[in-house]
Design an enzyme around this catalytic site. Sequence first.
Site, mmCIF file in Angstrom:
data_model
loop_
_atom_site.group_PDB
_atom_site.id
_atom_site.type_symbol
_atom_site.label_atom_id
_atom_site.label_comp_id
_atom_site.label_asym_id
_atom_site.label_seq_id
_atom_site.Cartn_x
_atom_site.Cartn_y
_atom_site.Cartn_z
ATOM 1 N N ARG A 228 -7.221 -42.019 34.782
ATOM 2 C CA ARG A 228 -6.965 -41.834 36.208
ATOM 3 C C ARG A 228 -5.618 -41.144 36.387
ATOM 4 O O ARG A 228 -4.663 -41.425 35.663
ATOM 5 C CB ARG A 228 -6.944 -43.186 36.940
ATOM 6 C CG ARG A 228 -8.325 -43.807 37.143
ATOM 7 C CD ARG A 228 -9.214 -42.979 38.079
ATOM 8 N NE ARG A 228 -10.521 -43.562 38.305
ATOM 9 C CZ ARG A 228 -11.642 -43.210 37.669
ATOM 10 N NH1 ARG A 228 -11.618 -42.269 36.744
ATOM 11 N NH2 ARG A 228 -12.805 -43.785 37.956
ATOM 12 N N HIS A 276 -12.230 -33.222 36.065
ATOM 13 C CA HIS A 276 -12.785 -34.588 35.948
ATOM 14 C C HIS A 276 -14.176 -34.549 35.289
ATOM 15 O O HIS A 276 -15.169 -34.950 35.897
ATOM 16 C CB HIS A 276 -12.858 -35.261 37.338
ATOM 17 C CG HIS A 276 -12.915 -36.764 37.243
ATOM 18 N ND1 HIS A 276 -12.211 -37.607 38.054
ATOM 19 C CD2 HIS A 276 -13.616 -37.588 36.404
ATOM 20 C CE1 HIS A 276 -12.465 -38.863 37.745
ATOM 21 N NE2 HIS A 276 -13.317 -38.877 36.732
HETATM 22 P P1 NAP Z 1 -12.353 -51.235 30.027
HETATM 23 O O1 NAP Z 1 -13.533 -51.465 29.151
HETATM 24 O O2 NAP Z 1 -12.100 -52.169 31.157
HETATM 25 O O3 NAP Z 1 -11.074 -51.171 29.073
HETATM 26 C C1 NAP Z 1 -9.781 -51.104 29.581
HETATM 27 C C2 NAP Z 1 -8.782 -51.170 28.438
HETATM 28 O O4 NAP Z 1 -7.477 -50.999 28.980
HETATM 29 C C3 NAP Z 1 -8.799 -52.531 27.729
HETATM 30 O O5 NAP Z 1 -8.625 -52.347 26.347
HETATM 31 C C4 NAP Z 1 -7.582 -53.239 28.345
HETATM 32 O O6 NAP Z 1 -6.944 -54.183 27.495
HETATM 33 C C5 NAP Z 1 -6.650 -52.077 28.568
HETATM 34 N N1 NAP Z 1 -5.672 -52.401 29.614
HETATM 35 C C6 NAP Z 1 -5.895 -52.659 30.912
HETATM 36 N N2 NAP Z 1 -4.746 -52.935 31.550
HETATM 37 C C7 NAP Z 1 -3.779 -52.846 30.621
HETATM 38 C C8 NAP Z 1 -2.380 -53.035 30.655
HETATM 39 N N3 NAP Z 1 -1.737 -53.375 31.787
HETATM 40 N N4 NAP Z 1 -1.680 -52.877 29.517
HETATM 41 C C9 NAP Z 1 -2.321 -52.541 28.362
HETATM 42 N N5 NAP Z 1 -3.648 -52.358 28.263
HETATM 43 C C10 NAP Z 1 -4.364 -52.503 29.380
HETATM 44 O O7 NAP Z 1 -12.416 -49.763 30.671
HETATM 45 P P2 NAP Z 1 -13.211 -48.491 30.123
HETATM 46 O O8 NAP Z 1 -14.658 -48.612 30.434
HETATM 47 O O9 NAP Z 1 -12.813 -48.238 28.726
HETATM 48 O O10 NAP Z 1 -12.659 -47.353 31.112
HETATM 49 C C11 NAP Z 1 -11.269 -47.058 31.212
HETATM 50 C C12 NAP Z 1 -11.028 -46.155 32.415
HETATM 51 O O11 NAP Z 1 -11.518 -44.843 32.152
HETATM 52 C C13 NAP Z 1 -11.778 -46.545 33.681
HETATM 53 O O12 NAP Z 1 -11.085 -47.564 34.371
HETATM 54 C C14 NAP Z 1 -11.811 -45.263 34.470
HETATM 55 O O13 NAP Z 1 -10.679 -45.186 35.301
HETATM 56 C C15 NAP Z 1 -11.679 -44.173 33.401
HETATM 57 N N6 NAP Z 1 -12.864 -43.291 33.329
HETATM 58 C C16 NAP Z 1 -12.671 -41.946 33.402
HETATM 59 C C17 NAP Z 1 -13.759 -41.088 33.328
HETATM 60 C C18 NAP Z 1 -13.593 -39.591 33.387
HETATM 61 O O14 NAP Z 1 -14.587 -38.858 33.420
HETATM 62 N N7 NAP Z 1 -12.371 -39.071 33.372
HETATM 63 C C19 NAP Z 1 -15.055 -41.604 33.151
HETATM 64 C C20 NAP Z 1 -15.213 -42.977 33.074
HETATM 65 C C21 NAP Z 1 -14.109 -43.808 33.161
HETATM 66 P P3 NAP Z 1 -7.712 -55.521 26.991
HETATM 67 O O15 NAP Z 1 -8.721 -55.027 25.964
HETATM 68 O O16 NAP Z 1 -6.644 -56.329 26.389
HETATM 69 O O17 NAP Z 1 -8.373 -56.111 28.188
#
Ligand code: NAP
Length: 313
Positions: A228, A276
């Site tokens: 993001r 994006h």
């Molecule tokens: P997820 O499964 O919820 O994983 C989030 C990761 O971030 C987890 O490992 C979490 O740690 C870590 N995290 C969260 N807050 C943190 C903090 N304050 N300090 C350190 N680590 C932290 O999410 P995901 O499915 O992988 O997706 C991640 C993001 O990608 C989404 O939220 C979205 O914004 C973005 N996204 C972008 C696109 C695009 O096309 N550009 C597409 C899809 C998604 P823990 O493992 O310890 O909980």
Amino acid sequence: MSKIVFISELASNEQQTWLAMLRAQLSNEDIFLPSELTDEAAKAVDIAIVANPDPAVVARFPNLVWIQSLWAGVERLLSADLSPNIKLVRLIDPTLAQSMAESVLTWTLYLQRNLPHYHLQQRQNQWRQLPNINSKNIRVSVLGAGELGLASLSLLGKLDYQLSCWTRTLKNIDNVSCYSGEQGLSDMLADTDILISLLPLTPSTQHLLNEDTLSQLPQGANVINFSRGGIVDTNGLLALLDIEHLSHAVLDVFDIEPLPQESELWQHPKITVLPHISAPTNNDSAVLIVADNIRHYRESGILPTVVDRKSGY
Ligand code: NAP
């Protein structure tokens, strides 16, 4: 009987495509657009399927039990003033994770193989061979090791990069150096050639990558932001690119999307702007997952994994 509403700000043809696919997969359900429901009928809606919806429209449905997002990121809904009783389910889709992993590998190779430089050189009719560094000598660090981070680390692992990750709770992942906490972040940054953000946008990650943190990367490091826009403080990034502390940034996400025409990022020689596209939702796989979630809920009353509103993801 309970009803389902589909809420999005998508173009009408895209919205109709989703609606037709959802209705085909969930033929026992009544699925409506908000405009098709009176306020009285809206009271019978218990599930909303949403694609980056206007929270004001979501608030029209007073008896929602849960919201299923067709997107993986749900920060817009989390920041809205919705009843805390409404559960939020984001899209968790291995097809999307694979797509992100492919993007991560693509743009890591783009940086590793000096493509931004060759692109500039060609524009200047310049024939100059730059040093080629093997993947085993490149330190790639991923911020976040959730659905997308883990898939990306796994694919990067096939090319022998030196891998690290930073998460909120400390992980233990084969062949990946794992870090957490503020000191962990500093330690990891100091040892990174390519930094990739796959963190959700939450109050704790907003502008996590700013002039202070990014300056902890070694001189010549590169940044990829695929999660993001709000994770990166653009002014801090630009300052470090301009003094050549950082080499290049690949940005797929921005504070305002589409990126405004007047943004200086478009023409910046050390920034690659993407619209994006790193991991778009795949309609076919997403509809199957959403339909399964809803069928399972109807049969068992059990919700899929819900977003933790306190941590914001
Ligand atoms: P997820 O499964 O919820 O994983 C989030 C990761 O971030 C987890 O490992 C979490 O740690 C870590 N995290 C969260 N807050 C943190 C903090 N304050 N300090 C350190 N680590 C932290 O999410 P995901 O499915 O992988 O997706 C991640 C993001 O990608 C989404 O939220 C979205 O914004 C973005 N996204 C972008 C696109 C695009 O096309 N550009 C597409 C899809 C998604 P823990 O493992 O310890 O909980």
